[in-house]
Design a protein around this motif. Sequence first.
Motif, mmCIF file in Angstrom:
data_model
loop_
_atom_site.group_PDB
_atom_site.id
_atom_site.type_symbol
_atom_site.label_atom_id
_atom_site.label_comp_id
_atom_site.label_asym_id
_atom_site.label_seq_id
_atom_site.Cartn_x
_atom_site.Cartn_y
_atom_site.Cartn_z
ATOM 1 N N CYS A 111 102.086 20.963 31.592
ATOM 2 C CA CYS A 111 101.459 21.620 32.891
ATOM 3 C C CYS A 111 100.119 20.879 33.484
ATOM 4 C CB CYS A 111 101.558 22.926 32.955
ATOM 5 S SG CYS A 111 103.027 23.885 32.923
ATOM 6 N N ARG A 112 99.260 20.821 32.396
ATOM 7 C CA ARG A 112 98.025 20.132 32.766
ATOM 8 C C ARG A 112 98.168 18.669 33.420
ATOM 9 N NH1 ARG A 112 94.131 22.923 28.252
ATOM 10 N NH2 ARG A 112 93.668 25.017 29.400
ATOM 11 N N SER A 113 98.888 17.914 32.441
ATOM 12 C CA SER A 113 99.207 16.595 32.784
ATOM 13 C C SER A 113 100.035 16.554 33.976
ATOM 14 C CB SER A 113 99.950 16.026 31.676
ATOM 15 O OG SER A 113 100.516 14.609 31.887
ATOM 16 N N ILE A 114 101.053 17.270 34.344
ATOM 17 C CA ILE A 114 101.695 17.143 35.693
ATOM 18 C C ILE A 114 100.645 17.471 36.776
ATOM 19 C CG2 ILE A 114 103.552 18.327 37.061
ATOM 20 C CD1 ILE A 114 105.027 18.670 34.559
ATOM 21 N N ARG A 115 99.966 18.591 36.781
ATOM 22 C CA ARG A 115 98.970 18.993 37.683
ATOM 23 C C ARG A 115 98.145 17.573 37.883
ATOM 24 N NH1 ARG A 115 95.072 24.409 37.987
ATOM 25 N NH2 ARG A 115 94.358 23.781 40.139
ATOM 26 N N LYS A 116 97.384 17.061 36.942
ATOM 27 C CA LYS A 116 96.658 15.969 37.023
ATOM 28 C C LYS A 116 97.210 14.944 37.800
ATOM 29 C CE LYS A 116 93.788 12.839 34.361
ATOM 30 N NZ LYS A 116 93.607 12.429 32.803
ATOM 31 N N ASN A 117 98.370 14.558 37.129
ATOM 32 C CA ASN A 117 99.230 13.350 37.887
ATOM 33 C C ASN A 117 99.521 13.642 39.351
ATOM 34 O OD1 ASN A 117 99.075 12.112 35.523
ATOM 35 N ND2 ASN A 117 101.322 12.445 34.794
ATOM 36 N N ALA A 118 100.159 14.892 39.850
ATOM 37 C CA ALA A 118 100.603 15.167 41.094
ATOM 38 C C ALA A 118 99.337 15.149 41.900
ATOM 39 C CB ALA A 118 101.007 16.513 40.962
ATOM 40 N N LYS A 119 98.041 15.724 41.456
ATOM 41 C CA LYS A 119 96.784 15.335 42.237
ATOM 42 C C LYS A 119 96.535 14.069 42.749
ATOM 43 C CE LYS A 119 91.849 16.125 42.103
ATOM 44 N NZ LYS A 119 90.880 16.391 41.115
ATOM 45 N N TRP A 120 96.655 13.182 41.785
ATOM 46 C CA TRP A 120 96.314 11.569 42.243
ATOM 47 C C TRP A 120 97.625 11.027 42.820
ATOM 48 C CZ3 TRP A 120 92.096 9.574 42.602
ATOM 49 C CH2 TRP A 120 90.742 9.967 41.807
ATOM 50 N N TRP A 121 98.838 11.467 42.562
ATOM 51 C CA TRP A 121 99.929 10.880 43.320
ATOM 52 C C TRP A 121 99.772 11.298 44.825
ATOM 53 C CZ3 TRP A 121 104.222 13.175 39.272
ATOM 54 C CH2 TRP A 121 104.004 12.242 38.175
ATOM 55 N N ALA A 122 99.440 12.795 45.067
ATOM 56 C CA ALA A 122 99.324 12.945 46.269
ATOM 57 C C ALA A 122 97.910 12.205 47.284
ATOM 58 C CB ALA A 122 98.843 14.494 46.634
ATOM 59 N N ARG A 123 96.731 11.934 46.423
ATOM 60 C CA ARG A 123 95.881 11.303 46.911
ATOM 61 C C ARG A 123 96.342 9.830 47.210
ATOM 62 N NH1 ARG A 123 90.130 12.125 43.877
ATOM 63 N NH2 ARG A 123 89.597 10.877 45.933
ATOM 64 N N LEU A 125 89.836 7.205 39.870
ATOM 65 C CA LEU A 125 91.007 7.081 39.073
ATOM 66 C C LEU A 125 91.199 6.328 37.852
ATOM 67 C CD1 LEU A 125 94.019 7.286 39.865
ATOM 68 C CD2 LEU A 125 94.299 5.090 40.668
ATOM 69 N N ALA A 126 90.186 5.246 37.897
ATOM 70 C CA ALA A 126 89.937 4.658 36.470
ATOM 71 C C ALA A 126 89.512 5.579 35.313
ATOM 72 C CB ALA A 126 89.207 3.461 36.759
ATOM 73 N N VAL A 127 88.539 6.380 35.801
ATOM 74 C CA VAL A 127 87.982 7.291 34.656
ATOM 75 C C VAL A 127 88.881 8.438 34.631
ATOM 76 C CG1 VAL A 127 86.026 8.725 34.771
ATOM 77 C CG2 VAL A 127 85.573 6.805 35.669
ATOM 78 N N ALA A 128 89.650 8.760 35.288
ATOM 79 C CA ALA A 128 90.599 10.005 34.929
ATOM 80 C C ALA A 128 91.648 9.376 34.078
ATOM 81 C CB ALA A 128 91.254 10.377 36.254
ATOM 82 N N PHE A 129 92.217 8.159 34.064
ATOM 83 C CA PHE A 129 93.274 7.823 33.458
ATOM 84 C C PHE A 129 92.939 6.710 32.382
ATOM 85 C CE2 PHE A 129 95.071 9.535 37.064
ATOM 86 C CZ PHE A 129 96.171 10.476 36.590
ATOM 87 N N GLY A 130 91.576 6.412 32.050
ATOM 88 C CA GLY A 130 91.204 5.610 30.922
ATOM 89 C C GLY A 130 91.500 4.310 31.138
ATOM 90 N N VAL A 131 91.343 3.756 32.427
ATOM 91 C CA VAL A 131 91.190 2.289 33.007
ATOM 92 C C VAL A 131 90.019 1.618 32.612
ATOM 93 C CG1 VAL A 131 92.006 0.607 34.684
ATOM 94 C CG2 VAL A 131 93.146 2.765 34.397
ATOM 95 N N ALA A 132 89.930 0.559 32.272
ATOM 96 C CA ALA A 132 88.676 -0.128 31.930
ATOM 97 C C ALA A 132 87.843 -0.422 33.149
ATOM 98 C CB ALA A 132 88.815 -1.554 31.160
ATOM 99 N N GLN A 133 86.649 -0.171 33.519
ATOM 100 C CA GLN A 133 85.972 -0.386 34.592
ATOM 101 C C GLN A 133 86.011 -1.778 35.034
ATOM 102 O OE1 GLN A 133 81.955 1.589 34.513
ATOM 103 N NE2 GLN A 133 81.189 0.368 36.134
#
Length: 557
Positions: free
Chosen positions: A188-200, A242-250
């Motif tokens: 649920c936490r993963s879905i909530r995090k993803n849904a938040k960014w999908w909406a943005r 977004l990169a910080v939230a999902f571990g993408v290299a800066q």
Amino acid sequence: QQQQQQQRQQRQQQKRRRQRQSCRLRGLACHPLESLRLGGCKQRKGRPPVLAAAGKAAQGVFQYLNDNNLVQLALRYAVDALGVCVQHRFANSSSPVAQQSFAAIGGKASRVVTDMSCSLLSKTLGAPTPDPRMAMAYFSLVPLQPAFERYRSSVASNKRNYRRLESLAGIGAGFARMWSEAEFLTDCRSIRKNAKWWARLEAIGVDVDRAAFERDAAGHIAKVLPAIFAGSKCDISLALELAVAFGVAQDDVLLEFVRVVLTTVAPSGELSWKQRQQLSKACAVVENRAELVATLLEGCLTALSPYDYESLVLTLELAAQYGADGFGSETHRAVVKEGCLVLGVLKHYERCSSRTEYERSSFAGSCTASASSNAKHERRLPFHHLIKGDPWQVLRPELSIKNVGKLLPIARLLSLSPDDFYVTVLEKLMSEVDVCDEHQDQAHTQGVVLKESANAEAVYNQTKPLLRLIGDSEAAIMSAKMIADKLPLGPQKIDALCTAVALSNTWCSSLATATGSDTDPRITALKDKASRVLERLTLLYRLTSAEWLLRKAGVCA
């Protein structure tokens, strides 16, 4: 007083009669003990069970409220009625009739409460804005399996409504805490995090592939970074968050930002002060400077229009600034130095010829910006074709007596021979005399002796300074011979042959005094070649001079 008391009693009886009549009209069964508190009343021996009649009446009320879509109110009455029945049971613990009546009613009441709670839970989860508190209250009244099934169906029906999906994921997290489901809580936490960014991302027009995002979030984010910058008008803060939230290299985000700004924003017009500041800060923050220089020169420079000098200069300046500390390969540093010098010359030159087929076909796939969209670009030479292509295909149509001096710096920068420039200009000049030769040949067939044309004389006068500028002796001799062949018989032709003979003498003299001329076989071969050329040109000069003297004297036609 007695009359008044009787009238008061009659009015109360009439009121009760109207209430009972109203209940019968609504389909409700009335119980004689409706005005008594059932919870604390005693079950008398020989009397009908109190709870049986109360349960029947309560069932009618529940059905009426449910039919009128008042499920929440029905649940409230159901819970109250069940509480009253429990009180009545404990108040009549010694009565077998009361215990039997409660056993019969308790199961039905529990099922009624569960069904109403499930119905209300489905409505709460299906609302446009789900209420987390109400949902958790209904979750507490429903068993685990039915509650999970309704939650799962609600989530499945909201795959594209990311705002509602985010709210449902938050409710699911509370549900998981209540039932101590650690794995479900993580989901649920993963879905909530993803849904938040999908909406943005959806709000700025970025289409997200949910399946690919859930499999590899970092990889999918790297693919949609150009769309994120385009939708957010190159707002780098959103991409970095977004990169910080999902571990993408800066560095990946910063390099993509630099590429998008230089290849899409810069060619469309002048960069604003804010965009230049963001671009400079992004380049300064990148840790891998070698990768930055490679991106600027291989990913940005080659993608720009060859006529967009402003964007090309900006890209090379950034590469020079952040590659000055030894970052990048020797090839990159050479490209930066050569590109800056060539652009410094090109921006002061205005082209004379139209674009060739070579320009339109070469490097067309690598340029993202349209080369013909700007009228200013029509008067510029292509940068990529000169640096990486065949520069002669571009420069040859431009060479003329007027602008050869302007193009000589480019020849030196591109390691081209200036003599080739002079020879090409001489060939172009002498091509203008060919038309005169045809007219002169026609005149000779009619027996008319014509003097040299004014056009040929003017052209020959222009060739003299260029001949003196050719540094290679052999090229100068061949050019003088070519000029003599193009000119009609006359003083200009004889003078050109005389010049060729003089140049041949100079060539022979220089080879005779060259160091190692007696031992070097290459110089010996050149001396033999120069002697033969001098001999042939001397003979041709004498024959042409004699022919011209005879024609002037009228001895030969």
